[in-house]
Design an enzyme around this catalytic site. Structure first.
Site, PDB file in Angstrom:
ATOM      1  NE  ARG A 137       4.980   4.483  14.335  1.00  0.00           N
ATOM      2  CZ  ARG A 137       4.121   5.213  15.046  1.00  0.00           C
ATOM      3  NH1 ARG A 137       4.191   5.200  16.373  1.00  0.00           N
ATOM      4  NH2 ARG A 137       3.215   5.946  14.450  1.00  0.00           N
ATOM      5  N   GLY A 171       4.135   1.677  -0.810  1.00  0.00           N
ATOM      6  CA  GLY A 171       4.970   1.792  -2.004  1.00  0.00           C
ATOM      7  C   GLY A 171       4.172   2.153  -3.246  1.00  0.00           C
ATOM      8  CG  HIS A 230       7.442   7.520  13.132  1.00  0.00           C
ATOM      9  ND1 HIS A 230       6.441   8.448  12.986  1.00  0.00           N
ATOM     10  CD2 HIS A 230       6.982   6.395  12.510  1.00  0.00           C
ATOM     11  CE1 HIS A 230       5.440   7.931  12.302  1.00  0.00           C
ATOM     12  NE2 HIS A 230       5.743   6.684  12.012  1.00  0.00           N
ATOM     13  CG  ASN A 284      -2.150  -0.879   1.011  1.00  0.00           C
ATOM     14  OD1 ASN A 284      -2.516  -1.202  -0.113  1.00  0.00           O
ATOM     15  ND2 ASN A 284      -2.767  -1.297   2.100  1.00  0.00           N
ATOM     16  CG  ASP A 305       6.820  -6.545  -3.553  1.00  0.00           C
ATOM     17  OD1 ASP A 305       6.413  -5.661  -2.780  1.00  0.00           O
ATOM     18  OD2 ASP A 305       6.778  -7.762  -3.260  1.00  0.00           O
ATOM     19  NE  ARG A 364      -0.471   9.950  10.844  1.00  0.00           N
ATOM     20  CZ  ARG A 364       0.164   8.796  10.967  1.00  0.00           C
ATOM     21  NH1 ARG A 364       1.070   8.627  11.927  1.00  0.00           N
ATOM     22  NH2 ARG A 364      -0.099   7.788  10.141  1.00  0.00           N
ATOM     23  CG  ASN A 407       6.769   2.399  11.278  1.00  0.00           C
ATOM     24  OD1 ASN A 407       7.459   3.315  11.691  1.00  0.00           O
ATOM     25  ND2 ASN A 407       5.534   2.567  10.846  1.00  0.00           N
TER      26      ASN A 407
END
Length: 309
Positions: free
Chosen positions: A89, A15, A176, A13, A34, A152, A121
């Site tokens: 994460r 990429g 993060h 999603n 990929d 955000r 992540n």
């Protein structure tokens, strides 16, 4: 003049969305890589066919072969497992470190002059992994985090104020993760401090929501994590590098004394140009901000050690 070339590793999603944003902005030719056969090829072909409608004239190919990425100007690493409800994460670290390690090795081999942008992540640990494995100078290995977290933060402030998000200036520094530092002191709307426009309780709620912004989306999606804005944030960074626009953005950068920290990746404001990070924009921090950044540093150092690199 050679057209810019961007390789995006990982056709999931994030990429695929990054490829979409990059093509829509006509930034350069795209290679979507990929390990899954057919996935990058199918998504690339679908994207290519949107050209007549959207108006871009760049080439996009899907591939399972790193040789197609040769001589890329920017390589965006999105490959890895996505977060699911209940996962932090940090839970992803052990699983994703080997993936990012392989990606960075291959990217460095085929594109030795590229700038690496890491999205996987936990970003601060993964960008460290890419940095150590690639052997690239610190200027050319950057983590995407602050652009996303700041977006955000700005969105939530704009909603509370009833203003256009683009007129909200605000920045998030540090890790993060839940200990990130949304700077309240410097947040403003067209130069007017948000502290003059919102009460302390409202601002504190926005800060907390920003810190947990990723988890909020994960809890809604159930089977994945955010991808529209992470993909765009990476492309925003890539555009600044490709166009040499000297944009100032908060990114995970390797610190060598800036803000009193050395030997660690942390989200800080940087100037992005052709060579990647041209300089880190350092400014005085207040005591509580310095303490929050130190907390981020402690956590990131633990993550870096956990990579085993």
């Amino acid at each position: 003049m050679r057209r810019a070339k961007i390789t995006i590793i990982g056709a999931g999603n994030v990429g695929a969305t990054a490829a979409h944003w990059a093509l829509s902005r006509n930034l350069g030719d795209i290679v979507l890589l990929d390990v899954m056969e057919g996935i990058p090829q199918g998504k690339a072909l679908d994207l290519l066919q949107s050209g007549p409608v959207d108006g871009f004239s760049r080439r996009v190919i899907g591939s399972n072969d790193y040789r197609d990425s040769v001589d890329s100007d920017v390589v965006i690493i999105t490959a890895g497992l996505a977060r699911k409800p209940g996962m932090s994460r940090d839970d992803l670290l052990a699983k994703n470190v080997e993936i990012v390690k392989s990606c960075a090795e291959q990217a460095a081999s085929f594109s030795p002059n590229a700038v690496l942008i890491v999205v996987t992540n936990p970003i601060d640990a993964m960008v460290y992994t890419a940095y150590k494995v690639s052997g690239f100078p610190r200027q050319r290995v950057i983590g995407m985090a602050g652009v996303l977290d700041s977006a955000r933060y700005r969105t939530f402030l704009a909603e509370a104020l009833g203003v256009a998000p683009r007129d909200v200036n605000a920045m998030v520094m540090g890790i993060h993760g839940d200990n990130m530092l949304p700077l309240v002191r410097l947040a403003n709307v067209a130069g007017v401090p948000v502290s003059d426009l919102l009460d302390a309780e409202t601002i504190a709620g926005i800060v907390k929501r920003t810190q947990h912004g990723g988890a909020e989306i994960v809890n809604h999606l159930k089977t994945g994590s955010a991808f529209y804005t992470p993909g765009l944030a990476a492309v925003e960074m890539a555009e600044a590098i490709i166009t040499d626009s000297k944009r100032v953005m908060p990114c995970a950068a390797w610190l060598e004394g800036e803000f009193g920290i050395s030997g660690c990746f942390l989200g800080v404001p940087v100037v992005l140009g052709t060579g990647g990070v041209e300089r880190i924009v350092e400014f005085p921090l207040q005591d509580e901000e310095r303490a929050a950044l130190a907390e981020s540093e402690t956590i990131v150092r633990g993550q870096m050690a956990a990579t085993g690199i």
